[in-house]
Design an enzyme around this catalytic site. Sequence first.
Site, mmCIF file in Angstrom:
data_model
loop_
_atom_site.group_PDB
_atom_site.id
_atom_site.type_symbol
_atom_site.label_atom_id
_atom_site.label_comp_id
_atom_site.label_asym_id
_atom_site.label_seq_id
_atom_site.Cartn_x
_atom_site.Cartn_y
_atom_site.Cartn_z
ATOM 1 N N LYS A 66 0.810 -1.231 0.000
ATOM 2 C CA LYS A 66 0.000 0.000 0.000
ATOM 3 C C LYS A 66 0.845 1.283 0.000
ATOM 4 O O LYS A 66 0.429 2.310 -0.515
ATOM 5 C CB LYS A 66 -0.930 0.021 1.219
ATOM 6 N N ASP A 102 -10.213 3.677 1.923
ATOM 7 C CA ASP A 102 -10.459 3.083 3.251
ATOM 8 C C ASP A 102 -11.230 4.024 4.185
ATOM 9 O O ASP A 102 -12.202 3.626 4.816
ATOM 10 C CB ASP A 102 -9.133 2.694 3.928
#
Length: 282
Positions: A66, A102
Amino acid sequence: MKHLYGLIGNPVSHSMSPDIHNSAFQDLNLNYYYQAFHVENSDLADAIKGIKSLGIKGFNVTVPHKVSIMEYLDDVDESAKQLGAVNTVLHENGKLIGYNTDGNGFLQSIKPSLSKPLEKNSILVIGAGGAARAIYYTLSKFAPEKIDICNRTLEKAVYLIEHFGAGQRGEALTIQEAESNLSEYDVIIQTTTIGMHPDTAEKPISLKMAKDNSLVCDIIYNPLKTALLKEAEAKGLQTLNGVGMLVEQAALSFHIWTGMKPNTEKMAEIIVGKLGGEHVNR
Ligand code: NAP
């Protein structure tokens, strides 16, 4: 035309992303396919070259890529830049553009459970890892009454408050301090890995001091009901598990790629079904 989408990470074999995205593609009559790809750290650069040359239209990024993915992208959207992490990439006109869904995924998932506007809530975030960072960053922008963070490693909580709080006042607390101050919070958001399968009996905090009408969220989705959520239920508190966040962040990725909104109820049913649950607890 058939388009290919995917997920890169390590491990990816238990990911439910292919199930929910492929189901949504079918529902919307899109001739697209989503495939999970296991990518080692040492192969990341080659994987990105492959994605570009094969014309893969977009992909999700999970642990451990990520952060490291960012150096391979042509552009990164502002919030992903601020967070220093990307979970969604759009491949458009030969360019790779990074996003992070997210925080907004969590925001979408919690909205229906809030009994008053977000800004009127006093919030505790338990944990200071990657998920906590995205959630804290996103919620802070609404300037809630208060948003504190407690974490085993206190310095990480201090770091999040200093760097990701959008000017929001907040306190970094030890778990013990938060536990005894729990009656101050309307919303408690558990973001640590504690209680995750297979260590399902573990809890990061005791809810003994939580106030009666508080909302307890656990972003873990396996198990569907963590030991913390069981304690909250036993106390008669409102609860929210991590299925909603998982679904909503996926739906936001889907929208970035296709401009369309998938059926999130169906996505949640697929996830709950795969985890052995009988009903959607959102
Ligand atoms: P992470 O960056 O590794 O952070 C882990 C957090 O857990 C840190 O705050 C860490 O504290 C804490 N922790 C770990 N073991 C602990 C222990 N034994 N005692 C006390 N604290 C402990 O992980 P993440 O990416 O934020 O993910 C965290 C959880 O969120 C995972 O369960 C993940 O599956 C879930 N998640 C769910 C979604 C969703 O869509 N529902 C999305 C993302 C993540 P220290 O800082 O002290 O190490």
